[in-house]
Design a protein around this motif. Structure first.
Motif, PDB file in Angstrom:
ATOM      1  N   ASN A 147       0.755  -1.246   0.071  1.00  0.00           N
ATOM      2  CA  ASN A 147      -0.109   0.032  -0.040  1.00  0.00           C
ATOM      3  C   ASN A 147       0.737   1.369   0.193  1.00  0.00           C
ATOM      4  OD1 ASN A 147       1.016  -0.267   2.592  1.00  0.00           O
ATOM      5  ND2 ASN A 147      -1.177   0.495   3.575  1.00  0.00           N
ATOM      6  N   SER A 148       2.164   1.108  -0.203  1.00  0.00           N
ATOM      7  CA  SER A 148       2.996   2.265  -0.348  1.00  0.00           C
ATOM      8  C   SER A 148       3.178   2.636  -1.826  1.00  0.00           C
ATOM      9  CB  SER A 148       4.539   1.965   0.217  1.00  0.00           C
ATOM     10  OG  SER A 148       5.117   0.901  -0.763  1.00  0.00           O
ATOM     11  N   ILE A 149       3.621   3.727  -2.261  1.00  0.00           N
ATOM     12  CA  ILE A 149       3.798   4.252  -3.464  1.00  0.00           C
ATOM     13  C   ILE A 149       5.187   3.661  -4.132  1.00  0.00           C
ATOM     14  CG2 ILE A 149       4.463   6.250  -4.916  1.00  0.00           C
ATOM     15  CD1 ILE A 149       2.700   8.066  -3.542  1.00  0.00           C
ATOM     16  N   GLY A 154      11.854  -8.826   4.676  1.00  0.00           N
ATOM     17  CA  GLY A 154      11.429  -7.493   4.721  1.00  0.00           C
ATOM     18  C   GLY A 154      10.633  -7.177   6.128  1.00  0.00           C
ATOM     19  N   ALA A 155      10.479  -5.954   6.722  1.00  0.00           N
ATOM     20  CA  ALA A 155       9.577  -5.405   7.565  1.00  0.00           C
ATOM     21  C   ALA A 155       8.867  -4.508   6.892  1.00  0.00           C
ATOM     22  CB  ALA A 155      10.315  -4.930   8.902  1.00  0.00           C
ATOM     23  N   PHE A 156       7.977  -4.794   6.396  1.00  0.00           N
ATOM     24  CA  PHE A 156       7.209  -4.035   5.093  1.00  0.00           C
ATOM     25  C   PHE A 156       6.344  -2.896   5.730  1.00  0.00           C
ATOM     26  CE2 PHE A 156       7.955  -8.012   3.204  1.00  0.00           C
ATOM     27  CZ  PHE A 156       8.781  -7.817   2.051  1.00  0.00           C
ATOM     28  N   SER A 157       5.655  -3.159   6.763  1.00  0.00           N
ATOM     29  CA  SER A 157       4.704  -2.205   7.372  1.00  0.00           C
ATOM     30  C   SER A 157       4.429  -2.404   8.950  1.00  0.00           C
ATOM     31  CB  SER A 157       3.428  -2.522   6.816  1.00  0.00           C
ATOM     32  OG  SER A 157       2.322  -1.671   7.176  1.00  0.00           O
ATOM     33  N   THR A 158       4.200  -1.411   9.557  1.00  0.00           N
ATOM     34  CA  THR A 158       3.881  -1.567  10.952  1.00  0.00           C
ATOM     35  C   THR A 158       2.386  -1.938  10.997  1.00  0.00           C
ATOM     36  OG1 THR A 158       2.964   0.847  10.985  1.00  0.00           O
ATOM     37  CG2 THR A 158       5.444   0.574  11.678  1.00  0.00           C
ATOM     38  N   SER A 213      -5.338   4.807  -7.833  1.00  0.00           N
ATOM     39  CA  SER A 213      -4.791   3.584  -7.741  1.00  0.00           C
ATOM     40  C   SER A 213      -4.289   3.303  -6.363  1.00  0.00           C
ATOM     41  CB  SER A 213      -3.501   3.269  -8.640  1.00  0.00           C
ATOM     42  OG  SER A 213      -2.775   4.372  -8.451  1.00  0.00           O
ATOM     43  N   ILE A 214      -4.244   4.117  -5.477  1.00  0.00           N
ATOM     44  CA  ILE A 214      -3.721   3.980  -4.146  1.00  0.00           C
ATOM     45  C   ILE A 214      -4.589   5.110  -3.251  1.00  0.00           C
ATOM     46  CG2 ILE A 214      -1.508   3.488  -4.726  1.00  0.00           C
ATOM     47  CD1 ILE A 214      -0.378   6.176  -3.921  1.00  0.00           C
ATOM     48  N   LYS A 215      -4.322   4.903  -1.729  1.00  0.00           N
ATOM     49  CA  LYS A 215      -4.757   5.877  -0.933  1.00  0.00           C
ATOM     50  C   LYS A 215      -3.684   6.920  -0.992  1.00  0.00           C
ATOM     51  CE  LYS A 215      -6.375   6.319   4.002  1.00  0.00           C
ATOM     52  NZ  LYS A 215      -6.706   5.670   5.344  1.00  0.00           N
TER      53      LYS A 215
END
Length: 366
Positions: free
Chosen positions: A12-14, A34-38, A168-170
């Motif tokens: 959900n990142s750009i 990876g630690a992709f998101s909190t 396409s994204i938030k």
């Protein structure tokens, strides 16, 4: 093949997916952890979609567990979180590939400077727009005096995203709606223009004046104009905006010399336009007789089949892989396409002094 871990860069990142594709396109890197998101659910979903088995809820745990397993860590977390992550990676002497900008403020980059040893640390920034073959061709032509003495340069990066967000994204993410002394738009877009100006001119500006405006509902700076002066006599202008309807990402370069001028538009990246002092106008593309033509990376498919943003990013990741090769051979790893701490420092300094110039309404020396 070098092994990578991502900190940040979830689905959900750009920036995450472009980095994921570009880094692995030419088999120079493999993303293995990876630690992709909190957000635990997003973190797991990202790892599942990308088939990454080594997944961590906390970036600190990733560093501890993957220190001896990976060859480099890619920092893709929101910019305000970079400093703490980068400093810990430096302390552990793990090679770093950081999304631009490296940090959010002069205070943060000065703190990194205390921990950075250029003789022992590998730290590069992903300034990906200079990965386009025609931008590299333009750099070559400027260096070889084909434009003559450079008089002035104009760079702009107008976007409409604060008035008409991409579907396409938030967007915009919450962290993009908080300004520090350097406004987020300057960190987000201005870092690109600083890099491109230096990439082409190989000279840093000596003076800057700037005006900041806010036109959107978000209450942050969303439009910036900067005027630059260089010790060589070159004049420059940079415009960044997130309130410019009709511009999805209107990155545009104009550079004017005594022999010729050149224009390049990121949304039509295969074309490089020249106007000469004899009145002739020429448009070059990858099929023309250009210096970059023989590099196979710039011709993954024959001319007439446009290469774009992801391919340019992959070009840079190839350069970074070569830089890592040189780093492991105890050689200088920075080159004309790969930039590190000093370049990042100069960029943050420019954006910092632009904020002072906006406050005081007068030129500031760099």
């Amino acid at each position: 093949m070098y092994k990578l871990a991502f900190i940040g860069g979830s689905i959900n990142s750009i920036a995450g997916y472009p980095h994921f594709i570009a880094s692995q396109m030419d088999k120079r890197f493999e993303v293995v952890a990876g630690a992709f998101s909190t957000d635990a659910d997003i973190n797991k979903e990202t790892a599942s979609l990308w088939k990454i088995s080594n997944i961590y809820d906390d970036w600190r745990e990733l560093i501890v567990q993957e220190k001896t397993n990976v060859d480099a860590v890619v920092v893709l977390a929101p910019t305000p979180l970079h400093s703490e992550i980068v400093i810990e990676l430096l302390k552990q002497n793990i090679p770093i590939i950081s999304e631009k900008p490296l940090v959010s403020s002069m205070e943060e980059i000065e703190e990194i400077e205390k921990n950075y040893d250029k003789n022992n640390h590998f730290l590069v920034i992903t300034n990906n727009y200079s990965g386009y073959p025609m931008v590299r061709e333009l750099q070559y032509k400027i260096a070889n005096n084909e434009l003559g003495k450079i008089l002035h340069i104009r760079l702009k990066m107008p976007q409409e995203s604060f008035l008409r967000p991409p579907k396409s994204i938030k967007y915009p993410q919450k962290w993009r709606l908080t300004d520090g002394f350097i406004p987020m738009i300057s960190l987000d877009l201005g870092a690109h223009l600083h890099h491109l100006a230096y990439f082409l001119l190989q000279e840093e500006p000596s003076k800057v004046i700037a005006t900041y405006d806010s036109f959107s509902e978000y209450g942050v700076i969303d439009d910036v104009n900067m005027m630059l002066e260089y010790n060589s006599g070159i004049k420059g202008n940079m415009w960044l905006s997130k309130t410019a309807l009709g511009n999805r990402n209107g990155l545009h370069i104009e550079i004017y010399g005594t022999k010729a001028s050149a224009m390049w538009h990121q949304e039509n990246p295969e074309l490089l336009e020249f106007s000469y002092n004899n009145g002739q106008k020429v448009i070059l593309d990858r099929g023309s007789n250009i210096e970059m033509q023989e590099n196979h990376l710039y011709n993954r498919m024959t001319p007439g089949h446009p290469a774009g943003f992801i391919e340019s990013f992959a070009n840079l990741y190839n350069d970074i892989a070569e830089a890592l090769d040189n780093f492991h051979k105890n050689k200088s790893y920075l080159n004309q396409y790969v930039y590190g701490f000093d370049h990042a420092f100069n960029g943050i300094k420019l954006l910092h002094m632009a904020s002072h110039a906006n406050q005081d309404k007068k030129y500031k020396f760099l």
